[in-house]
Design a protein around this motif. Structure first.
Motif, PDB file in Angstrom:
ATOM      1  N   VAL B  45       1.056  -1.140   0.263  1.00  0.00           N
ATOM      2  CA  VAL B  45       0.072  -0.010  -0.075  1.00  0.00           C
ATOM      3  C   VAL B  45       0.849   1.302   0.040  1.00  0.00           C
ATOM      4  O   VAL B  45       0.485   2.138  -0.921  1.00  0.00           O
ATOM      5  CB  VAL B  45      -0.643  -0.069   0.902  1.00  0.00           C
ATOM      6  CG1 VAL B  45      -1.703   1.401   1.337  1.00  0.00           C
ATOM      7  CG2 VAL B  45      -1.947  -1.174   1.144  1.00  0.00           C
ATOM      8  N   ARG B  46       1.875   1.124   0.909  1.00  0.00           N
ATOM      9  CA  ARG B  46       2.799   2.240   0.812  1.00  0.00           C
ATOM     10  C   ARG B  46       3.392   2.613  -0.214  1.00  0.00           C
ATOM     11  O   ARG B  46       3.689   3.758  -0.919  1.00  0.00           O
ATOM     12  CB  ARG B  46       3.743   2.250   2.271  1.00  0.00           C
ATOM     13  CG  ARG B  46       4.729   3.298   2.440  1.00  0.00           C
ATOM     14  CD  ARG B  46       5.675   2.761   3.550  1.00  0.00           C
ATOM     15  NE  ARG B  46       6.635   4.014   3.573  1.00  0.00           N
ATOM     16  CZ  ARG B  46       7.553   3.720   4.776  1.00  0.00           C
ATOM     17  NH1 ARG B  46       7.392   3.046   5.629  1.00  0.00           N
ATOM     18  NH2 ARG B  46       8.441   4.881   4.588  1.00  0.00           N
ATOM     19  N   GLU B  47       4.094   1.668  -1.107  1.00  0.00           N
ATOM     20  CA  GLU B  47       4.627   1.730  -2.104  1.00  0.00           C
ATOM     21  C   GLU B  47       3.808   2.356  -3.200  1.00  0.00           C
ATOM     22  O   GLU B  47       4.443   3.415  -4.080  1.00  0.00           O
ATOM     23  CB  GLU B  47       5.138   0.528  -3.096  1.00  0.00           C
ATOM     24  CG  GLU B  47       6.604  -0.004  -2.324  1.00  0.00           C
ATOM     25  CD  GLU B  47       6.783  -1.334  -2.933  1.00  0.00           C
ATOM     26  OE1 GLU B  47       7.923  -1.732  -3.136  1.00  0.00           O
ATOM     27  OE2 GLU B  47       6.005  -2.330  -2.961  1.00  0.00           O
ATOM     28  N   LEU B  48       2.499   1.740  -3.460  1.00  0.00           N
ATOM     29  CA  LEU B  48       1.722   2.399  -4.644  1.00  0.00           C
ATOM     30  C   LEU B  48       1.054   3.638  -4.226  1.00  0.00           C
ATOM     31  O   LEU B  48       1.208   4.528  -5.203  1.00  0.00           O
ATOM     32  CB  LEU B  48       0.509   1.205  -4.725  1.00  0.00           C
ATOM     33  CG  LEU B  48      -0.314   1.282  -5.975  1.00  0.00           C
ATOM     34  CD1 LEU B  48       0.553   1.270  -7.283  1.00  0.00           C
ATOM     35  CD2 LEU B  48      -1.412   0.360  -5.992  1.00  0.00           C
ATOM     36  N   ALA B  49       1.223   3.961  -3.152  1.00  0.00           N
ATOM     37  CA  ALA B  49       0.426   5.220  -2.607  1.00  0.00           C
ATOM     38  C   ALA B  49       1.244   6.370  -2.934  1.00  0.00           C
ATOM     39  O   ALA B  49       1.172   7.269  -3.420  1.00  0.00           O
ATOM     40  CB  ALA B  49      -0.004   5.267  -1.185  1.00  0.00           C
ATOM     41  N   SER B  50       2.813   5.931  -2.630  1.00  0.00           N
ATOM     42  CA  SER B  50       3.613   6.750  -2.698  1.00  0.00           C
ATOM     43  C   SER B  50       4.152   6.949  -4.130  1.00  0.00           C
ATOM     44  O   SER B  50       4.254   8.136  -4.576  1.00  0.00           O
ATOM     45  CB  SER B  50       4.896   6.326  -2.174  1.00  0.00           C
ATOM     46  OG  SER B  50       6.200   7.286  -2.296  1.00  0.00           O
ATOM     47  N   SER B  51       3.992   6.007  -4.966  1.00  0.00           N
ATOM     48  CA  SER B  51       4.484   6.073  -6.142  1.00  0.00           C
ATOM     49  C   SER B  51       3.406   6.893  -7.023  1.00  0.00           C
ATOM     50  O   SER B  51       3.552   7.625  -8.192  1.00  0.00           O
ATOM     51  CB  SER B  51       4.851   4.924  -7.027  1.00  0.00           C
ATOM     52  OG  SER B  51       3.654   4.082  -7.084  1.00  0.00           O
ATOM     53  N   LEU B  52       2.208   6.639  -6.881  1.00  0.00           N
ATOM     54  CA  LEU B  52       0.979   7.400  -7.497  1.00  0.00           C
ATOM     55  C   LEU B  52       0.542   8.768  -6.684  1.00  0.00           C
ATOM     56  O   LEU B  52      -0.301   9.304  -7.136  1.00  0.00           O
ATOM     57  CB  LEU B  52      -0.228   6.487  -7.369  1.00  0.00           C
ATOM     58  CG  LEU B  52      -0.343   5.249  -8.133  1.00  0.00           C
ATOM     59  CD1 LEU B  52      -1.507   4.435  -7.840  1.00  0.00           C
ATOM     60  CD2 LEU B  52       0.220   5.483  -9.631  1.00  0.00           C
TER      61      LEU B  52
END
Lengths: 323, 150
Positions: B45-52
């Motif tokens: 969740v953290r990776e995707l939230a951060s990259s988007l």
């Protein structure tokens, strides 16, 4: 066509930030004229409004940098006037303007100085942020560009992992790559640290992907305050054709925020339940071609525009909220 | 530099779909086209939230809904993975339906009927026009051939 009645109160128990009838005057001008703000725990609350609407003043009152003339402000159930230290320890603040009383201090020393005041400062995280944001730690603070100063302020605001972030135009002065990086860092921060965010901005599209609550501020108070979900649910843009040239809005019981006409085509932004609105429009002889939800930015613009118009129309009869 | 996430997820702020739905659709698309296989991990969740640059709650919601639909499963403390038994055929049909719905909305906006839309899609894909829109339109045509869902 009737004046839209937008919700101005959130139905939440013990919000992290709550102001009641907040008033702040500068001489003859009222910067805040009865602000009732509610920021729920865990929200990313986007506060929008034209320049001079009172957004920055509101944030400064919350930090006890300004004393209100009337009304109450509470953060975590505490009044900032009474317990400024405790309140500020729980806040990460990115101010709109850079304050130069740090003037000639080196960025590294400024950060160290700040860290000493925050028992919960996370040096490892601060280091990561400095690296990620490419903060020039050897430079003197006063010598930084606006964008560089912003990056320093973000490190100062985030590295003690406060439960509340007050961000006043946080991407101001940053280039597009810097903006993306900052917004990504905020998202990353929210995923790793339970945080409530109150962000004031006039660039609503930047908050489009993060914001889950919207407050629209005008002349010192809120003209709308609601969750993003509710906007999606009840505010739509309708594209219609009026075959007989009749105006389907005239006389219809519709809360219209914006309208644009081109020939027999009409574009309406309406507040209300979608199927109900479509039904009324069709009954009035219109062909509804499209009904789509609005982006956060479009919603904000519609609300700001509608407020202007309805305020002009009702100037002689103040509403209950105004008297 | 390492890739930010293992899945290509692209979202548009001005899309009519809510962001969590766009994320769900993108993950579905990755599963359908084979970008993700059974038991492959989704980005955190953290990776995707951060990259988007999106709200982590939005990503969590997309993952929760995908889990409810049986497309992914969660292993506590380890992350979210693609269900090996995810029904790719059913999802392919669903994807086609959604593309069709979008095309139909666009047609309605231009005052075209469904029949006119279908006819012109046939005409274009049967050797007319060609070009970039060709493939998308052929996909949009599918639900009218496989009627099992309507």
């Amino acid at each position: 066509m009737i004046r839209p009645t937008m919700p101005v109160r959130l139905d939440v128990e013990s919000p992290v930030v709550e102001t009641t009838g907040l008033v702040k005057r500068f001489g003859e001008t009222a910067a805040l004229s009865g602000l009732d703000l509610q920021v729920p725990e865990g929200a990313v609350y986007v506060l929008v409004g034209p320049n001079g609407a009172g957004k920055t003043t509101a944030l400064r009152v919350l930090l006890d940098l300004l004393r209100p003339d009337a009304g109450r402000a509470e953060l975590f159930g505490m009044e900032p006037r009474e317990r400024p230290g405790e309140v500020r320890a729980r806040i990460g603040y990115v101010p709109e303007r850079q304050d130069f009383h740090y003037g000639w201090i080196r960025v590294r020393d400024l950060i160290d100085h700040h860290a000493r005041y925050h028992p919960r400062w996370d040096p490892g995280y601060a280091g990561d942020l400095i690296e990620e944001l490419e903060v020039p730690t050897d430079r003197k603070y006063a010598r930084l560009s606006k964008g560089q100063a912003r990056r320093v302020q973000l490190v100062l605001a985030l590295a003690h992992r406060p439960p509340l972030l007050l961000l006043d135009e946080p991407t101001d002065g940053l280039d597009p790559v810097g903006k993306k990086k900052v917004l990504g860092l905020v998202a990353d921060h929210l995923a790793s640290t339970p945080t409530t965010v109150l962000v004031s901005t006039h660039l609503v599209y930047e908050a489009e992907r993060l914001g889950d609550h919207l407050g629209v501020m005008k002349e010192g108070r809120l003209t709308a305050q609601l969750p993003r979900e509710k906007l999606r649910d009840r505010m739509h843009r309708y594209l219609l054709r009026t075959p007989d040239g009749r105006d389907p809005v005239e006389g219809a019981d519709l809360e219209v925020l914006q309208r644009k006409r081109a020939g027999r085509e009409l574009q309406l932004t309406v507040w209300g339940e979608r199927s109900d609105v479509v039904g009324r429009l069709e009954q009035a002889g219109a062909e509804v071609r499209e009904a789509s939800p609005l982006s956060l930015e479009e919603s904000a613009l519609a609300l700001l525009g509608a407020d202007e118009r309805s305020a002009a129309r009702t100037r002689r009869e103040p509403t209950a909220a105004e008297v | 530099m390492a890739d930010e996430t293992d899945v290509l997820v692209e979202i548009q702020a001005d899309d009519a779909r809510p962001i969590y739905v766009q994320i769900m659709d993108e993950i579905r698309r990755a599963i359908v086209v084979g970008g993700l296989d059974g038991d492959d991990p989704l980005p955190s969740v953290r990776e995707l939230a951060s990259s988007l640059q999106v709200n982590p709650n939005t990503v969590s919601r997309a993952y929760r809904e995908l889990e409810r639909d049986g497309l992914v499963y969660v292993r506590r403390g380890r992350g979210t993975f693609v269900s090996p038994e995810a029904d790719r055929e059913a999802d392919r049909r669903r994807l086609a339906r959604e593309v069709a719905e979008r095309a139909l909305r666009d047609a309605r906006r231009h005052s075209l009927t469904a029949e006119e839309l279908v006819a012109s899609i046939r005409a274009v894909s049967d050797g007319g026009g060609g070009g970039d829109g060709d493939r998308a339109q052929r996909r949009a045509n599918q639900p009218t051939e496989g009627r099992e869902e309507s």
